[in-house]
Design a protein around this motif. Structure first.
Motif, mmCIF file in Angstrom:
data_model
loop_
_atom_site.group_PDB
_atom_site.id
_atom_site.type_symbol
_atom_site.label_atom_id
_atom_site.label_comp_id
_atom_site.label_asym_id
_atom_site.label_seq_id
_atom_site.Cartn_x
_atom_site.Cartn_y
_atom_site.Cartn_z
ATOM 1 N N THR A 1 0.827 -1.203 0.000
ATOM 2 C CA THR A 1 0.000 0.000 0.000
ATOM 3 C C THR A 1 0.865 1.258 0.000
ATOM 4 O O THR A 1 0.629 2.190 -0.783
ATOM 5 C CB THR A 1 -0.941 0.012 1.220
ATOM 6 N N ILE A 2 1.862 1.284 0.859
ATOM 7 C CA ILE A 2 2.721 2.468 0.947
ATOM 8 C C ILE A 2 3.753 2.489 -0.179
ATOM 9 O O ILE A 2 4.136 3.558 -0.660
ATOM 10 C CB ILE A 2 3.407 2.545 2.337
ATOM 11 N N GLU A 3 4.185 1.322 -0.636
ATOM 12 C CA GLU A 3 5.128 1.275 -1.764
ATOM 13 C C GLU A 3 4.544 1.958 -3.000
ATOM 14 O O GLU A 3 5.248 2.689 -3.702
ATOM 15 C CB GLU A 3 5.449 -0.184 -2.113
ATOM 16 N N ALA A 4 3.271 1.705 -3.265
ATOM 17 C CA ALA A 4 2.629 2.290 -4.446
ATOM 18 C C ALA A 4 2.642 3.814 -4.374
ATOM 19 O O ALA A 4 2.878 4.494 -5.386
ATOM 20 C CB ALA A 4 1.199 1.776 -4.570
ATOM 21 N N ILE A 5 2.409 4.355 -3.180
ATOM 22 C CA ILE A 5 2.424 5.809 -2.990
ATOM 23 C C ILE A 5 3.832 6.352 -3.241
ATOM 24 O O ILE A 5 4.022 7.329 -3.976
ATOM 25 C CB ILE A 5 1.951 6.167 -1.570
ATOM 26 N N LEU A 6 4.823 5.722 -2.623
ATOM 27 C CA LEU A 6 6.196 6.188 -2.762
ATOM 28 C C LEU A 6 6.689 6.047 -4.202
ATOM 29 O O LEU A 6 7.427 6.911 -4.702
ATOM 30 C CB LEU A 6 7.103 5.403 -1.810
ATOM 31 N N ASN A 7 6.298 4.976 -4.880
ATOM 32 C CA ASN A 7 6.706 4.792 -6.270
ATOM 33 C C ASN A 7 6.117 5.851 -7.202
ATOM 34 O O ASN A 7 6.663 6.119 -8.275
ATOM 35 C CB ASN A 7 6.313 3.396 -6.760
ATOM 36 N N ARG A 8 5.018 6.450 -6.797
ATOM 37 C CA ARG A 8 4.418 7.547 -7.564
ATOM 38 C C ARG A 8 5.063 8.891 -7.227
ATOM 39 O O ARG A 8 4.730 9.910 -7.823
ATOM 40 C CB ARG A 8 2.914 7.631 -7.273
ATOM 41 N N GLY A 9 5.967 8.893 -6.253
ATOM 42 C CA GLY A 9 6.597 10.135 -5.842
ATOM 43 C C GLY A 9 5.748 10.947 -4.895
ATOM 44 O O GLY A 9 6.082 12.095 -4.568
ATOM 45 N N ALA A 10 4.644 10.365 -4.421
ATOM 46 C CA ALA A 10 3.763 11.041 -3.467
ATOM 47 C C ALA A 10 4.247 10.790 -2.042
ATOM 48 O O ALA A 10 5.170 9.998 -1.807
ATOM 49 C CB ALA A 10 2.325 10.567 -3.654
ATOM 50 N N THR A 11 3.629 11.464 -1.102
ATOM 51 C CA THR A 11 4.035 11.386 0.305
ATOM 52 C C THR A 11 2.946 10.721 1.129
ATOM 53 O O THR A 11 1.809 11.211 1.164
ATOM 54 C CB THR A 11 4.305 12.785 0.867
ATOM 55 N N PRO A 12 3.255 9.620 1.823
ATOM 56 C CA PRO A 12 2.248 8.986 2.680
ATOM 57 C C PRO A 12 2.054 9.735 3.991
ATOM 58 O O PRO A 12 3.005 10.294 4.544
ATOM 59 C CB PRO A 12 2.830 7.593 2.937
ATOM 60 N N VAL A 13 0.833 9.766 4.466
ATOM 61 C CA VAL A 13 0.494 10.326 5.776
ATOM 62 C C VAL A 13 -0.259 9.238 6.536
ATOM 63 O O VAL A 13 -1.246 8.688 6.029
ATOM 64 C CB VAL A 13 -0.395 11.584 5.644
ATOM 65 N N TYR A 14 0.207 8.923 7.738
ATOM 66 C CA TYR A 14 -0.418 7.833 8.499
ATOM 67 C C TYR A 14 -1.736 8.280 9.131
ATOM 68 O O TYR A 14 -1.825 9.353 9.733
ATOM 69 C CB TYR A 14 0.529 7.318 9.573
ATOM 70 N N ILE A 15 -2.725 7.430 8.979
ATOM 71 C CA ILE A 15 -4.027 7.613 9.625
ATOM 72 C C ILE A 15 -4.189 6.481 10.623
ATOM 73 O O ILE A 15 -3.928 5.316 10.296
ATOM 74 C CB ILE A 15 -5.170 7.586 8.588
ATOM 75 N N ASP A 16 -4.602 6.795 11.832
ATOM 76 C CA ASP A 16 -4.684 5.766 12.869
ATOM 77 C C ASP A 16 -5.884 4.843 12.645
ATOM 78 O O ASP A 16 -6.740 5.076 11.790
ATOM 79 C CB ASP A 16 -4.730 6.385 14.261
ATOM 80 N N ILE A 17 -5.932 3.788 13.445
ATOM 81 C CA ILE A 17 -6.917 2.736 13.252
ATOM 82 C C ILE A 17 -7.871 2.641 14.440
ATOM 83 O O ILE A 17 -7.631 3.206 15.512
ATOM 84 C CB ILE A 17 -6.235 1.375 13.011
ATOM 85 N N ASN A 18 -8.945 1.930 14.225
ATOM 86 C CA ASN A 18 -9.867 1.578 15.305
ATOM 87 C C ASN A 18 -9.273 0.371 16.033
ATOM 88 O O ASN A 18 -9.089 -0.690 15.427
ATOM 89 C CB ASN A 18 -11.230 1.221 14.711
ATOM 90 N N PRO A 19 -8.955 0.485 17.322
ATOM 91 C CA PRO A 19 -8.286 -0.614 18.027
ATOM 92 C C PRO A 19 -9.152 -1.860 18.188
ATOM 93 O O PRO A 19 -8.645 -2.924 18.559
ATOM 94 C CB PRO A 19 -7.945 -0.001 19.393
ATOM 95 N N GLU A 20 -10.448 -1.749 17.894
ATOM 96 C CA GLU A 20 -11.329 -2.914 17.992
ATOM 97 C C GLU A 20 -11.154 -3.868 16.818
ATOM 98 O O GLU A 20 -11.437 -5.059 16.939
ATOM 99 C CB GLU A 20 -12.794 -2.467 18.076
ATOM 100 N N ASP A 21 -10.714 -3.348 15.659
ATOM 101 C CA ASP A 21 -10.677 -4.201 14.467
ATOM 102 C C ASP A 21 -9.489 -3.950 13.536
ATOM 103 O O ASP A 21 -9.285 -4.713 12.581
ATOM 104 C CB ASP A 21 -11.979 -4.051 13.672
ATOM 105 N N GLY A 22 -8.706 -2.909 13.763
ATOM 106 C CA GLY A 22 -7.558 -2.637 12.911
ATOM 107 C C GLY A 22 -7.872 -1.841 11.659
ATOM 108 O O GLY A 22 -6.983 -1.549 10.867
#
Length: 363
Positions: free
Chosen positions: A90-111
């Motif tokens: 998922t993140i490789e595809a973003i980086l390969n496009r030259g874009a910048t990933p930003v992390y979004i947190d998860i719901n701890p009940e299900d990921g």
């Protein structure tokens, strides 16, 4: 008792082997190697199964995401939000496009990706797109994410690599107006004999763009692309396996239900029961009290002949190549550290489930 994490032997039984060998022989006789009738048959039938207008086969699931970003014009200087719990494609595809990933947190009940964290990251980082992941086969909260993203023009690409047969409240994954990407890696519920992927799209225009990019830009004099064709043999394998996928997904749901029932009263935490009938149950994760408990339990199960895997042992933000990006990840890091996936397939037996659960309940 020896229980492997994947059950290829039952999946590729003698009847299936005989039938697929005949089809492959037919492809060889016709010299139709790169693409052929099975590509078109699969695209039509898989789109129908997932409630999509069009299905575009590509070389693999990573290309499916990267080409989707390209089609949407996302590249250098653009920021794309992703959950901290996902496979690194998922993140490789973003980086390969030259874009910048930003992390979004998860719901701890299900990921799954958290809509509230998504809203904060969209506003703080001017995201051009987000890639929610239907992790483990669970349906991500797409309607809630659309409520955040659509008014601001933020594009949504659904990473559905593990979600062949997953259902949202509105219908199958792939039936929204978003682009939905799939992987058919050999371990997936619907799997090729090698690499293959697809993008489900709502319009013929998007379908044609994806197919053109995946075939070196041929058909458009102003465009160049890449080699991301799904070869004919892989398409034929996928088309043949479509015959059984709904039956096999139904069996996975039954296995997950038995796991839930047999793990009641144990020290591990199962996913919410609301997902029992909507997930594809590509994986069956449980949460342990800590990373140390997870490792101890995995070792015990291994000693008893049970193969497990910690999908995922780390959040993306903890992996060396992906450190340093902005966003929110505290819940993702805690979730990853405690997760252990148990064996699940369409052929997992009640006896195997009880054996595994009795080991877990013994500690």
């Amino acid at each position: 008792m020896e229980i492997s994490f994947y059950d290829f032997q039952n999946l590729h039984n003698e009847e299936f082997r005989k039938e697929i060998k005949e089809i492959i022989g037919e492809i060889i006789d016709n010299n139709a190697f790169a693409e052929g009738e099975y590509n078109h048959k699969f695209e039509k039938d898989f789109a129908k199964m997932q409630g999509a207008n069009y299905c575009a086969l590509v070389g693999n699931g990573t290309d499916a995401i990267e080409i989707s970003l390209e089609v949407l014009g996302i590249g250098h200087g653009d920021k794309v939000g992703i959950p901290g719990i996902t496979f690194y494609a998922t993140i490789e595809a973003i980086l390969n496009r030259g874009a910048t990933p930003v992390y979004i947190d998860i719901n701890p009940e299900d990921g799954l990706i958290c809509p509230e964290s998504t809203k904060r990251m969209v506003e703080a980082h001017d995201l051009k797109a987000i890639i929610p992941v239907h992790i483990y086969g669970l349906p991500a909260p797409i309607a809630e994410l659309e409520a955040v993203c659509n008014p601001k023009g933020v594009k949504i690409i659904e990473d559905s690599a593990q979600a062949q047969g997953t259902f949202l409240p509105s219908g199958p994954v792939g039936s929204t107006n978003n682009m939905s990407t799939f992987s058919f890696y050999p371990t997936k519920n619907l799997a090729a004999f090698g690499d293959a992927g697809a993008v489900l799209v709502p319009s013929e225009e998007l379908y044609k763009k994806i197919k053109t990019i995946g075939n070196h830009g041929r058909g458009d004099d102003a465009m160049y692309g890449r080699n991301s064709r799904c070869d004919h043999i892989q398409a034929a394998v996928l088309y043949k396996k479509l015959e059984k996928i709904e039956e096999y997904n139904k069996s996975r749901k039954e296995v997950a239900t038995l796991y839930h029932q047999n793990l009641e009263g144990s020290k591990v935490k199962t996913l919410p029961t609301k997902y029992l009938q909507t997930s594809s149950w590509h994986l069956y994760p449980v949460q342990c009290e800590s990373a140390e408990v997870r490792e101890s339990l995995a070792n015990l199960l291994s000693e008893k002949g049970v193969s497990t895997t910690p999908f995922y042992a780390e959040a993306l933000s903890e992996m060396t190549p992906f450190k340093g990006h902005e966003g929110e990840d505290e819940k993702a890091k805690a979730f990853a550290g405690r997760t252990l996936c148990l064996p699940i397939s369409a052929f997992t037996t009640k006896e195997q489930i009880e054996y595994i659960c009795n080991i877990i309940k013994s500690v």
